[in-house]
Design a protein around this motif. Structure first.
Motif, PDB file in Angstrom:
ATOM      1  N   LYS A 157       2.504   5.988  -0.662  1.00 12.99           N
ATOM      2  CA  LYS A 157       1.762   5.248   0.371  1.00 12.99           C
ATOM      3  C   LYS A 157       2.515   3.947   0.654  1.00 12.99           C
ATOM      4  O   LYS A 157       2.151   2.888   0.136  1.00 12.99           O
ATOM      5  CB  LYS A 157       0.346   4.943  -0.100  1.00 12.99           C
ATOM      6  N   PRO A 158       3.544   4.044   1.512  1.00 10.32           N
ATOM      7  CA  PRO A 158       4.264   2.801   1.801  1.00 10.32           C
ATOM      8  C   PRO A 158       3.353   1.793   2.511  1.00 10.32           C
ATOM      9  O   PRO A 158       2.610   2.158   3.415  1.00 10.32           O
ATOM     10  CB  PRO A 158       5.407   3.257   2.707  1.00 10.32           C
ATOM     11  N   TYR A 159       3.420   0.567   2.059  1.00 12.97           N
ATOM     12  CA  TYR A 159       2.596  -0.519   2.619  1.00 12.97           C
ATOM     13  C   TYR A 159       1.108  -0.202   2.574  1.00 12.97           C
ATOM     14  O   TYR A 159       0.332  -0.634   3.425  1.00 12.97           O
ATOM     15  CB  TYR A 159       3.029  -0.858   4.049  1.00 12.97           C
ATOM     16  N   GLY A 160       0.733   0.660   1.590  1.00 14.66           N
ATOM     17  CA  GLY A 160      -0.680   0.990   1.438  1.00 14.66           C
ATOM     18  C   GLY A 160      -1.208   1.963   2.482  1.00 14.66           C
ATOM     19  O   GLY A 160      -2.411   2.165   2.581  1.00 14.66           O
ATOM     20  N   ARG A 161      -0.320   2.568   3.257  1.00 18.83           N
ATOM     21  CA  ARG A 161      -0.751   3.489   4.321  1.00 18.83           C
ATOM     22  C   ARG A 161      -0.316   4.905   3.955  1.00 18.83           C
ATOM     23  O   ARG A 161       0.766   5.125   3.428  1.00 18.83           O
ATOM     24  CB  ARG A 161      -0.136   3.070   5.650  1.00 18.83           C
ATOM     25  N   SER A 162      -1.162   5.876   4.272  1.00 19.50           N
ATOM     26  CA  SER A 162      -0.879   7.262   3.897  1.00 19.50           C
ATOM     27  C   SER A 162      -0.522   8.159   5.089  1.00 19.50           C
ATOM     28  O   SER A 162      -0.346   9.357   4.916  1.00 19.50           O
ATOM     29  CB  SER A 162      -2.093   7.857   3.174  1.00 19.50           C
TER      30      SER A 162
END
Length: 118
Positions: free
Chosen positions: A41-46
């Motif tokens: 999850k780069p930068y907290g995004r999936s």
């Protein structure tokens, strides 16, 4: 009748390459799962991982069908290579056995009535 020219080395190389491709397709699912895990999850995004997962799910059925077709092609090419290799070996053995029997009167076979035989 037309002559048939077959480059066995080329066909054998193609068979090896097809075998490697089929193996790669067999391992593709586990490789894609590793890719999905690596995306995380780069930068907290999936979203990226979800897109990769969506693509993988849609591609699974098509990949399996393609793998089966490539496997059949591999079997056919390998069959041609094996068939011609066996034919060539058997023909060479027959040729060698036919030429090892010399005809009467040929060099190396003196007739029994010749002065050298008396």
């Amino acid at each position: 009748m037309a002559d048939v020219k077959i480059n066995i080395e080329t066909l054998d190389r193609i068979a090896s390459q097809l075998d490697a491709i089929v193996t790669e397709f067999e391992n593709a699912t586990s490789n894609s799962e590793e890719l999905e895990a690596a995306i995380a999850k780069p930068y907290g995004r999936s979203e990226l991982r979800e897109k990769a997962q969506d693509f993988e799910e849609r591609w699974d059925g098509k990949r399996e069908k393609l793998k089966e077709s490539l496997d059949e092609l591999h079997k056919h090419v390998k069959g041609v290579v094996d068939g011609f290799t066996n034919w060539d070996s058997e023909t060479a053995l027959q040729f060698e056995s036919n030429t090892s029997v010399q005809a009467p009167g040929s060099p190396g076979n003196a007739p029994a009535s010749s002065p050298a035989a008396v």
